[in-house]
Write a protein that holds these residues in place. Structure first.
Motif, short mmCIF file in Angstrom:
data_model
loop_
_atom_site.label_atom_id
_atom_site.label_comp_id
_atom_site.label_asym_id
_atom_site.label_seq_id
_atom_site.Cartn_x
_atom_site.Cartn_y
_atom_site.Cartn_z
N UNK A 1 0.84 -1.21 0.00
CA UNK A 1 0.00 0.00 0.00
C UNK A 1 0.87 1.25 0.00
N UNK A 2 0.37 2.30 -0.62
CA UNK A 2 1.17 3.53 -0.78
C UNK A 2 1.54 4.16 0.55
N UNK A 3 0.71 3.94 1.60
CA UNK A 3 1.02 4.56 2.89
C UNK A 3 2.02 3.74 3.71
N UNK A 4 2.53 2.63 3.14
CA UNK A 4 3.51 1.80 3.84
C UNK A 4 4.86 1.77 3.11
N UNK A 5 5.04 2.67 2.16
CA UNK A 5 6.28 2.69 1.38
C UNK A 5 7.49 3.01 2.27
N UNK A 6 7.37 4.04 3.09
CA UNK A 6 8.50 4.45 3.93
C UNK A 6 8.92 3.32 4.86
N UNK A 7 7.94 2.67 5.50
CA UNK A 7 8.26 1.57 6.40
C UNK A 7 8.89 0.40 5.63
N UNK A 8 8.39 0.15 4.44
CA UNK A 8 8.95 -0.92 3.60
C UNK A 8 10.42 -0.66 3.32
N UNK A 9 10.74 0.53 2.91
CA UNK A 9 12.13 0.87 2.59
C UNK A 9 13.01 0.79 3.84
N UNK A 10 12.47 1.20 4.99
CA UNK A 10 13.23 1.13 6.24
C UNK A 10 13.53 -0.31 6.63
N UNK A 11 12.53 -1.19 6.54
CA UNK A 11 12.72 -2.59 6.90
C UNK A 11 13.73 -3.25 5.98
N UNK A 12 13.62 -2.99 4.69
CA UNK A 12 14.54 -3.60 3.73
C UNK A 12 15.96 -3.09 3.94
N UNK A 13 16.11 -1.81 4.23
CA UNK A 13 17.44 -1.26 4.49
C UNK A 13 18.05 -1.90 5.74
N UNK A 14 17.25 -2.07 6.78
CA UNK A 14 17.74 -2.69 8.01
C UNK A 14 18.15 -4.13 7.78
N UNK A 15 17.54 -4.78 6.77
CA UNK A 15 17.87 -6.16 6.44
C UNK A 15 19.04 -6.25 5.46
N UNK A 16 19.61 -5.10 5.10
CA UNK A 16 20.78 -5.10 4.22
C UNK A 16 20.48 -5.02 2.74
N UNK A 17 19.25 -4.64 2.39
CA UNK A 17 18.87 -4.56 0.98
C UNK A 17 18.79 -3.12 0.50
N UNK A 18 19.26 -2.89 -0.72
CA UNK A 18 19.00 -1.62 -1.40
C UNK A 18 17.66 -1.74 -2.11
N UNK A 19 16.82 -0.74 -1.99
CA UNK A 19 15.50 -0.81 -2.60
C UNK A 19 15.05 0.59 -3.02
N UNK A 20 14.18 0.62 -4.03
CA UNK A 20 13.70 1.90 -4.57
C UNK A 20 12.21 1.78 -4.91
N UNK A 21 11.54 2.91 -4.82
CA UNK A 21 10.16 2.99 -5.31
C UNK A 21 10.20 3.05 -6.83
N UNK A 22 9.60 2.06 -7.49
CA UNK A 22 9.68 1.98 -8.95
C UNK A 22 8.47 2.60 -9.66
N UNK A 23 7.31 2.53 -9.02
CA UNK A 23 6.11 3.03 -9.69
C UNK A 23 4.87 2.58 -8.95
N UNK A 24 3.74 2.55 -9.64
CA UNK A 24 2.50 2.22 -8.96
C UNK A 24 1.59 1.35 -9.81
N UNK A 25 0.64 0.75 -9.12
CA UNK A 25 -0.38 -0.06 -9.77
C UNK A 25 -1.48 0.87 -10.27
N UNK A 26 -1.92 0.63 -11.47
CA UNK A 26 -2.94 1.47 -12.09
C UNK A 26 -4.03 0.59 -12.70
N UNK A 27 -5.18 1.23 -12.99
CA UNK A 27 -6.20 0.50 -13.73
C UNK A 27 -5.72 0.35 -15.16
N UNK A 28 -5.87 -0.83 -15.69
CA UNK A 28 -5.26 -1.14 -16.99
C UNK A 28 -6.24 -0.96 -18.14
#
Length: 346
Positions: A309-336
Motif C-alpha cells: 500500500x502507498x502509505x507503507x512505502x517508507x516503512x517498507x524501505x526502512x525494513x529492507x534497508x535494516x535487512x541489508x537490501x537496497x530498494x527503490x520505489x519503482x512506480x504504482x499499480x494502475x487500472x489497466x
C-alpha cells in the motif's frame, strides 16, 4: 577361447569409491544447514522432514525447481565454483518466496561425466551456503557419473525446494488495488538469466573476463551469485501488508511483474527510478543490444519486487534497508487499459 580381461564399473568411467569420498567431504557443510525438523542424516534413500503442522491452521506446501542455465558454462570455463551453488539455491528459493512461503528443505542433482572431488566438493559446499542463507535444510541430493553424456570436465546442476505458507497468508496478487506501490530490490548482477546472450557478447566482442567494469572485473560482475532475498522478505512480511511479489528472472522486470498482477490492473514504472549497475551498460554497448532487448532479457539491476500500500512505502524501505537490501520505489499499480501492456516503463 581366449582369456578376456575382467571389466569393472570404474573401467566404464564410474568410480563408486569417489562418490563415497565426496559424501564424506561435504558432510560438515551439509550438516550446518540442518533444521530441527530434519530426521536422520546423509546417506538414506530419501530425506525426511517433519512438517511443523502445529505452527499452521491450514499449511500449504510450495515447491520449486530450477537450474542455473549457461552461467554454468562460464563458471566451468573459468573454474569459479564457489558461487554457482548459491545461484542454484537462489533460483529456487526466491521463486518459492514469492508466495510468502518459508523455504523448508532443498535437494540438489549434480551430474558429470567423471566425478572430480576438487570440483564437486566446492560446488556442493556452495549449495550448502545458499541453503544456510535461505534457512533451508539441505536434506539430500544425487551425484551422477554419466560417461558419454557429458564432455570432460563438464557438469550440470538442478535444484528442488519445498516451502510452506499458511493458506490465509499466501500471496498471489489478488489483493492488489489501484494506487499500490511497486518497490524494487537490487540484484547482485545478471543473477542466472541471459547468459546465452552474455556468452555470445563475450565471444563476438573478444573481451577477457579481467576487463574492468565499474569497481569490479567482468568476471566478478558476471559470476556474482544470485541474491537470496528470504530473510529480508520475511522481516518485511512481519511489518507490512505485502500484496504481491515477483522474482525477476528470464523475461525481465515487465514480464515477471505482470505474472502477479490481476488482468484488470497494470503497473507504470519509472525507468530512472533505480541506478543500473555498470555491467548492464557494458553488455548493452559491447553487444549493441537495444534497450528493449536488455529489458526483456536481463533484470537490469532489480532482482525482486514487492507491492505494498502507498502509505507503507517508507516503512517498507526502512525494513529492507535494516535487512541489508537496497530498494527503490519503482512506480504504482494502475487500472489497466486492455489495449496497453500490463507493465509499462516510462
Amino acid at each position: 577361447m581366449s582369456e578376456r580381461t575382467p571389466l569393472t564399473y570404474a573401467d566404464a568411467g564410474v568410480d563408486i569409491d569417489a562418490g563415497n569420498r565426496l559424501v564424506d567431504a561435504i558432510r560438515e557443510p551439509v550438516e550446518a544447514t540442518r533444521r530441527p525438523e530434519v530426521i536422520g542424516g546423509l546417506g538414506g534413500f530419501g530425506g525426511l522432514f517433519e512438517l511443523p503442522v502445529e505452527r499452521y491452521r491450514r499449511p500449504v506446501l510450495v515447491s520449486g525447481t530450477d537450474g542455473v542455465g549457461t552461467k554454468l558454462r562460464l563458471a566451468i570455463d573459468h573454474r569459479r565454483y564457489d558461487g554457482i551453488g548459491i545461484d542454484l539455491v537462489a533460483m529456487c528459493v526466491n521463486d518459492v518466496l514469492v508466495t510468502g512461503a518459508e523455504p523448508l528443505f532443498f535437494l540438489d542433482y549434480y551430474a558429470t561425466a567423471r566425478l572430480d572431488a576438487a570440483v564437486a566438493a566446492p560446488v556442493i559446499r556452495s549449495i550448502a551456503e545458499g541453503c544456510r542463507q535461505a534457512g533451508a535444510a539441505l536434506i539430500g541430493g544425487e551425484t551422477a557419473e554419466m560417461p558419454g553424456m557429458y564432455g570432460a570436465g563438464d557438469f550440470d546442476l538442478a535444484g528442488f525446494c519445498v516451502g510452506v505458507v499458511e493458506y490465509e497468508a499466501r500471496i498471489d496478487g489478488s489483493g492488489l488495488t489501484e494506487g499500490d506501490t511497486v518497490i524494487g530490490l537490487a540484484s547482485s548482477g545478471p543473477h542466472s538469466n541471459g547468459y546465452s546472450l552474455i556468452r555470445r557478447i563475450l565471444e563476438t566482442h573478444g573481451a577477457g573476463l579481467d576487463t574492468p567494469v565499474g569497481d569490479a572485473t567482468l568476471a566478478d560482475a558476471l559470476l556474482a551469485p544470485t541474491r537470496i532475498y528470504v530473510n529480508a522478505i520475511h522481516a518485511l512480511l512481519e511489518r507490512v501488508d505485502v500484496r504481491g511479489m515477483a522474482h525477476i528472472t528470464g523475461g525481465g522486470l515487465a514480464e515477471n511483474l505482470a505474472r502477479v498482477i490481476p488482468e484488470h490492473l497494470g503497473a507504470t514504472l519509472e525507468r530512472d527510478a533505480w541506478p543500473r549497475p555498470p555491467v548492464f551498460d557494458w553488455l548493452a554497448e559491447a553487444g549493441n543490444v537495444s534497450e528493449a532487448e536488455m529489458q526483456r532479457t536481463f533484470n537490469c539491476g532489480i532482482g525482486y519486487c514487492v507491492i505494498v500500500p502507498s502509505d507503507q512505502v517508507a516503512e517498507t524501505l526502512d525494513v529492507l534497508a535494516a535487512a541489508g537490501e537496497q530498494a527503490w520505489r519503482l512506480g504504482e499499480i494502475r487500472r489497466r487499459d486492455p489495449h496497453t501492456d500490463a507493465v509499462r516503463l516510462v
